[in-house]
Scaffold this motif. Sequence first.
Motif, PDB file in Angstrom:
ATOM      1  N   THR A   1       0.867  -1.179   0.000  1.00  0.00           N
ATOM      2  CA  THR A   1       0.000   0.000   0.000  1.00  0.00           C
ATOM      3  C   THR A   1       0.901   1.226   0.000  1.00  0.00           C
ATOM      4  O   THR A   1       1.849   1.307   0.778  1.00  0.00           O
ATOM      5  N   TYR A   2       0.589   2.172  -0.876  1.00  0.00           N
ATOM      6  CA  TYR A   2       1.435   3.344  -1.064  1.00  0.00           C
ATOM      7  C   TYR A   2       0.674   4.642  -0.838  1.00  0.00           C
ATOM      8  O   TYR A   2      -0.510   4.737  -1.146  1.00  0.00           O
ATOM      9  N   HIS A   3       1.388   5.626  -0.339  1.00  0.00           N
ATOM     10  CA  HIS A   3       0.916   7.002  -0.240  1.00  0.00           C
ATOM     11  C   HIS A   3       1.830   7.800  -1.177  1.00  0.00           C
ATOM     12  O   HIS A   3       3.055   7.736  -1.054  1.00  0.00           O
ATOM     13  N   ILE A   4       1.226   8.504  -2.125  1.00  0.00           N
ATOM     14  CA  ILE A   4       1.998   9.282  -3.097  1.00  0.00           C
ATOM     15  C   ILE A   4       1.462  10.704  -3.106  1.00  0.00           C
ATOM     16  O   ILE A   4       0.247  10.926  -3.178  1.00  0.00           O
ATOM     17  N   LYS A   5       2.373  11.659  -3.022  1.00  0.00           N
ATOM     18  CA  LYS A   5       1.997  13.076  -3.063  1.00  0.00           C
ATOM     19  C   LYS A   5       2.941  13.785  -4.022  1.00  0.00           C
ATOM     20  O   LYS A   5       4.163  13.700  -3.891  1.00  0.00           O
ATOM     21  N   ILE A   6       2.361  14.494  -4.988  1.00  0.00           N
ATOM     22  CA  ILE A   6       3.146  15.240  -5.973  1.00  0.00           C
ATOM     23  C   ILE A   6       2.723  16.699  -5.885  1.00  0.00           C
ATOM     24  O   ILE A   6       1.530  17.008  -5.989  1.00  0.00           O
ATOM     25  N   SER A   7       3.690  17.581  -5.665  1.00  0.00           N
ATOM     26  CA  SER A   7       3.363  19.010  -5.589  1.00  0.00           C
ATOM     27  C   SER A   7       4.321  19.825  -6.448  1.00  0.00           C
ATOM     28  O   SER A   7       5.494  19.485  -6.585  1.00  0.00           O
ATOM     29  N   MET A   8       3.762  20.876  -7.042  1.00  0.00           N
ATOM     30  CA  MET A   8       4.541  21.823  -7.850  1.00  0.00           C
ATOM     31  C   MET A   8       4.548  23.158  -7.124  1.00  0.00           C
ATOM     32  O   MET A   8       3.497  23.647  -6.705  1.00  0.00           O
ATOM     33  N   THR A   9       5.737  23.743  -7.000  1.00  0.00           N
ATOM     34  CA  THR A   9       5.882  25.020  -6.311  1.00  0.00           C
ATOM     35  C   THR A   9       6.471  26.035  -7.280  1.00  0.00           C
ATOM     36  O   THR A   9       7.477  25.755  -7.941  1.00  0.00           O
TER      37      THR A   9
END
Length: 191
Positions: free
Chosen positions: A160-168
């Motif tokens: 089970t994975y938690h993935i977070k992608i953010s652009m700043t």
Amino acid sequence: MLALILLAVVSSVFGARPGFHGTGNLEWRDCSNSGDSWLKVNKFDISPAPITIPGSMRVTLDSNLSHQLKDAVTMDVVIEKELLGVFTKVVCVKDVGTCHYDDPCHFLNTFKGVGGCPKQLADNGLPCTCPFNPSQIRLPPTQFDVTKVSSEWSFLATGTYHIKISMTEKSSKKVRGCIESFLKISYNKLG
């Protein structure tokens, strides 16, 4: 503490985590501040559940990009794998894992050297290299095939994975786009 444990169990059995959309296949949320966001995600889904690799999966995406993306942003990717009930970061190795990209356009330019964007994106008029111009980004349910997993990554391929992608945005330091998800992957050694 008991209340948090009960909430986690109830959420996983009866629906998505608070603030997340549960599609039955994954849980996701647009984690950007709507007033600052250049990228708004309206719909996102991956099926089947769990995703089996090697194998086929269907991806659906509906989002809006309101500003041109070139070299004005940095990108942070957080990938965590659940180990013994705790999400643990996957280290960044060869640009895969929990990584920071000062120039995501440079990273995405690898598609230019390997024959262009995947056919599924090109067939739907979606770019995979910079610049990204303001547009509506729609990917109807589309099949992607994962034919193999490198032996160096196979140990990560189940869980089970938690993935977070953010652009700043570089100049203002404001988060201009963010998507976060939880999903399950199963590795088929015979695949």
